[in-house]
Design an enzyme around this catalytic site. Structure first.
Site, PDB file in Angstrom:
ATOM      1  N   GLU A   1       0.854  -1.201   0.000  1.00 54.23           N
ATOM      2  CA  GLU A   1       0.000   0.000   0.000  1.00 54.23           C
ATOM      3  C   GLU A   1       0.882   1.240   0.000  1.00 54.23           C
ATOM      4  OE1 GLU A   1      -2.334  -0.191   3.586  1.00 54.23           O
ATOM      5  OE2 GLU A   1      -3.575  -1.834   2.851  1.00 54.23           O
TER       6      GLU A   1
ATOM      7  N   LYS B   1       2.279   4.785   1.300  1.00 54.87           N
ATOM      8  CA  LYS B   1       2.371   5.382   2.636  1.00 54.87           C
ATOM      9  C   LYS B   1       2.169   6.884   2.514  1.00 54.87           C
ATOM     10  CE  LYS B   1       5.282   5.259   6.769  1.00 54.87           C
ATOM     11  NZ  LYS B   1       5.077   6.569   7.309  1.00 54.87           N
TER      12      LYS B   1
ATOM     13  N   PHE C   1      -7.326   2.421   5.805  1.00 50.77           N
ATOM     14  CA  PHE C   1      -6.582   1.214   5.420  1.00 50.77           C
ATOM     15  C   PHE C   1      -6.964  -0.014   6.240  1.00 50.77           C
ATOM     16  CE2 PHE C   1      -3.465   3.979   7.741  1.00 50.77           C
ATOM     17  CZ  PHE C   1      -3.381   3.257   8.922  1.00 50.77           C
TER      18      PHE C   1
ATOM     19  N   ARG D   1       4.386  -3.421  17.364  1.00 52.48           N
ATOM     20  CA  ARG D   1       5.203  -3.188  16.184  1.00 52.48           C
ATOM     21  C   ARG D   1       5.723  -4.557  15.775  1.00 52.48           C
ATOM     22  NH1 ARG D   1       7.523   1.433  14.585  1.00 52.48           N
ATOM     23  NH2 ARG D   1       7.368   2.511  16.576  1.00 52.48           N
TER      24      ARG D   1
HETATM   25  P1  AMP Z   1       6.025   5.705  10.987  1.00 52.04           P
HETATM   26  O1  AMP Z   1       5.251   6.791  11.673  1.00 52.04           O
HETATM   27  O2  AMP Z   1       7.143   6.199  10.148  1.00 52.04           O
HETATM   28  O3  AMP Z   1       6.395   4.592  11.951  1.00 52.04           O
HETATM   29  O4  AMP Z   1       5.056   4.981   9.918  1.00 52.04           O
HETATM   30  C1  AMP Z   1       3.863   4.374  10.252  1.00 52.04           C
HETATM   31  C2  AMP Z   1       2.749   5.358  10.035  1.00 52.04           C
HETATM   32  O5  AMP Z   1       2.465   5.504   8.653  1.00 52.04           O
HETATM   33  C3  AMP Z   1       1.414   4.912  10.610  1.00 52.04           C
HETATM   34  O6  AMP Z   1       1.344   5.243  11.978  1.00 52.04           O
HETATM   35  C4  AMP Z   1       0.413   5.704   9.786  1.00 52.04           C
HETATM   36  O7  AMP Z   1       0.181   6.945  10.415  1.00 52.04           O
HETATM   37  C5  AMP Z   1       1.141   5.999   8.476  1.00 52.04           C
HETATM   38  N1  AMP Z   1       0.575   5.359   7.267  1.00 52.04           N
HETATM   39  C6  AMP Z   1       0.512   5.939   6.059  1.00 52.04           C
HETATM   40  N2  AMP Z   1      -0.017   5.115   5.144  1.00 52.04           N
HETATM   41  C7  AMP Z   1      -0.283   3.947   5.770  1.00 52.04           C
HETATM   42  C8  AMP Z   1      -0.822   2.692   5.359  1.00 52.04           C
HETATM   43  N3  AMP Z   1      -1.144   2.446   4.102  1.00 52.04           N
HETATM   44  N4  AMP Z   1      -0.954   1.723   6.292  1.00 52.04           N
HETATM   45  C9  AMP Z   1      -0.577   1.949   7.567  1.00 52.04           C
HETATM   46  N5  AMP Z   1      -0.061   3.108   8.024  1.00 52.04           N
HETATM   47  C10 AMP Z   1       0.090   4.103   7.131  1.00 52.04           C
END
Ligand code: AMP
Length: 573
Positions: free
Chosen positions: A244, A246, A344, A419
């Site tokens: 998917e 991001k 999502f 996680r």
């Molecule tokens: P990070 O904050 O870098 O750990 O990345 C994870 C975050 O990406 C999640 O907490 C969501 O806020 C965001 N996110 C964006 N697109 C998606 C997706 N397709 N599935 C899950 N999380 C997503």
């Protein structure tokens, strides 16, 4: 339990920084509380009256508390203010004036008074707050006074997190940690620690296996791991995976349910929680209106909201979306920075707990629930077992200006609060240098020299979380724009404290000009992670640059030392 007895526990907690001791003290306290009290006691030891997502705000600044203390003990406001200047701690100041006798108020009495005080609104509310709280203080012993003054001003920080409370609940039941994972599993699904504590006290932990998501109460969000390459992803996540895009916006956990109004009609209620599980509903009335159009009785969705340019329709970088996180000026912000919600996942629907279902099945339910609505879309996805396809998709998303991709395990349940390799994030930076940005806590600042005198701050010390401790990993003196330096100066001024916070571990050669209390989180990009003999994390960041102030993160959500070590190892793969 009398509040004076409760205060002796708070004092014991204040005196120790050992997590084991804290757990024992809490377990002992929880054992002594009644079924009626335990939820309130759990909130109060964390300096709250309810879980933080409910957002009870005392609206009592330190200045107002000084007036309360003066009134309670018949002192002049100036005298109290002078004492506060000298001592720097409201609790100690108030304790010094306290009459010392215990009027016998119970924990429930004090809780009730604080609760009523927090609810005071409108004309004359300030005066009522002063009178009520002053009466309460003047009827209590000195130790109780010390702690009660700290609660409404947000100064009761006893140095432990919800996780320690979960440990303590296990100790309360069995004298060891054996029930911790069962208690945590329930907490992940319904983040009301008081409610969990009450259930355990009333019926034992076996009731927790039946804990179900409840619309209106947040579920702890699932989090993503990192892996360095498409091949590794296929190895770890599964031979076939879901890819998917991001989006880089706000995490939005959207709850929809029906509430009975006074005249017994059903009204659709929407609540939105951030990644931190703050209630952000009021900031996003546009999303609230949009999701009300989804035809469902009750549901919990997980998604990401991102701002786009109203004219070109192009998605905007995080810094722009971040402007939507505001308390005022919301109607203009909606016009200038409209949001789109990408859903999502679906976690609950019409009374059914969907968390245990495989992702592919949840997705089918999602697709049969959400249809075309302005401002809401189901995230696009592809299924593949081919590393090249994964790489091409990532390149495509990056070319669209997105942050990267999430690669998900097809048959994984929704892992609340975890996680793991059920979700892997792959960003632009993955595979080159350090695979991800690092969310660090600002622990202290140095005054600027040379050109940077004008900015105030010239360097700052940052660290990552290791259990209850924060360990340093970088002293950053470059890599900020002039504007970022000024911003850092402004923010750090509010956070300066005279002594090093107990949870910090810092080498004596790195002691900064001023310590800052644990609050400000910054996103740092580094070229390399190296072994460091001087930083207490054991690892240092080379060529760090500040990407963002991460307002939506609290210190508990900084990158952990374990994750930093993971990123370090990944460099060597
Ligand atoms: P990070 O904050 O870098 O750990 O990345 C994870 C975050 O990406 C999640 O907490 C969501 O806020 C965001 N996110 C964006 N697109 C998606 C997706 N397709 N599935 C899950 N999380 C997503």
């Amino acid at each position: 339990m009398k509040f004076s007895e409760f205060a002796t526990y708070l004092e014991k907690l204040e005196k120790t920084s050992s997590r084991n001791e804290i757990t024992q003290i809490l377990a002992d306290l929880f054992k002594k509380t009644s079924q009626k009290e335990i939820d309130k006691v759990v909130y109060l030891v964390s300096g709250q009256l309810a879980p933080s997502y409910i957002g009870i705000d005392f609206n009592i600044a330190e200045k107002l508390m000084l007036r309360i203390i003066a009134k309670a003990f018949g002192q002049k406001l100036e005298t109290v203010a002078d004492q506060f200047k000298k001592m720097g701690d409201l609790g100690i100041v108030a304790e010094g004036y306290a009459y010392g006798k215990d009027g016998g108020a119970s924990v429930l009495d004090v809780y009730q008074t604080l609760f009523e005080m927090a609810g005071q609104e409108g004309g004359g509310s300030q005066e009522r707050k002063i009178t009520q709280t002053a009466e309460l203080l003047s009827s209590l012993d000195s130790l109780s006074v010390r702690f009660i003054t700290r609660i409404p001003t947000g100064n009761l920080r006893l140095g432990f997190s919800d996780m320690t409370i979960l440990d303590a609940l296990s100790y309360m039941e069995t004298g060891d940690k054996s029930l911790r994972s069962r208690i945590e599993a329930a907490f992940n699904v319904t983040v009301d620690i008081g409610k969990i504590a009450k259930a355990v006290k009333q019926k034992g932990t076996f009731v927790l296996k039946d804990v179900l998501p409840e619309p209106g109460t947040p579920i702890r969000p699932s989090l993503a791991e990192r892996l360095p390459s498409a091949e590794k992803i296929l190895e770890k996540v599964g031979s076939k995976v879901i890819v998917e895009p991001k989006y880089d916006g706000f995490r939005a956990q959207v709850h929809i349910y029906k509430l009975k109004t006074q005249n017994s009609k059903l009204k659709t209620e929407v609540v939105i929680f951030s990644r931190n599980l703050e209630n952000t509903t009021n900031m996003f009335p546009d999303i609230v209106e949009a999701v009300k159009k989804i035809k469902v009785g009750s549901a919990i969705f997980d998604g990401e909201a991102i701002a786009y340019d109203a004219k070109s329709g192009k998605f905007l970088p995080f810094q722009e979306t971040a402007q939507r996180k505001r308390k005022y000026g919301i109607p203009e912000a909606i016009k200038n920075l409209p949001l789109k919600l990408f859903i999502f996942d679906i976690l609950y629907k019409d009374g059914k707990n969907l968390l245990p279902l495989p992702f592919s099945e949840r997705r089918k339910i999602l697709e049969s629930t959400v249809f075309k609505i302005d401002g809401v879309e189901i995230i696009r996805q592809e299924v593949t077992g081919d590393a090249k396809v994964i790489r091409d998709l990532i390149q495509k998303y990056l070319a669209e200006g997105l942050e990267g991709a999430l690669i998900k395990k097809i048959d994984a349940p929704y892992k609340a609060g975890a996680r793991g390799y059920h979700w892997v994030k792959y960003k632009k930076t993955t595979g080159a240098g350090v695979a991800d940005t690092i969310d660090c806590l600002v622990m202290g600042v140095n005054r600027g020299k040379g050109k940077r005198v004008g900015f105030g701050v010239g360097a700052f010390l940052v660290g990552v979380k290791d259990g209850n401790k924060f360990k340093t990993t970088s002293k950053i003196g470059t890599g900020l724009t002039d504007e970022q330096w000024r911003e850092l100066d402004k923010r750090s001024k509010y956070l300066e404290v005279s002594n090093m916070p107990g949870e910090y571990e810092v080498d004596k050669n790195l002691v900064p000009d001023a310590w800052t209390k644990p609050s400000l989180v910054v996103e740092i990009l580094a070229d390399e992670i190296t072994v460091s003999p001087i930083h207490t994390a054991g690892l240092a960041l080379r060529f760090p640059r500040l990407i963002n102030f991460r307002n939506e993160k609290n210190p508990d959500q900084t990158t952990t030392l374990r994750e930093l070590e993971g990123l370090f190892k990944m460099q060597k793969i």
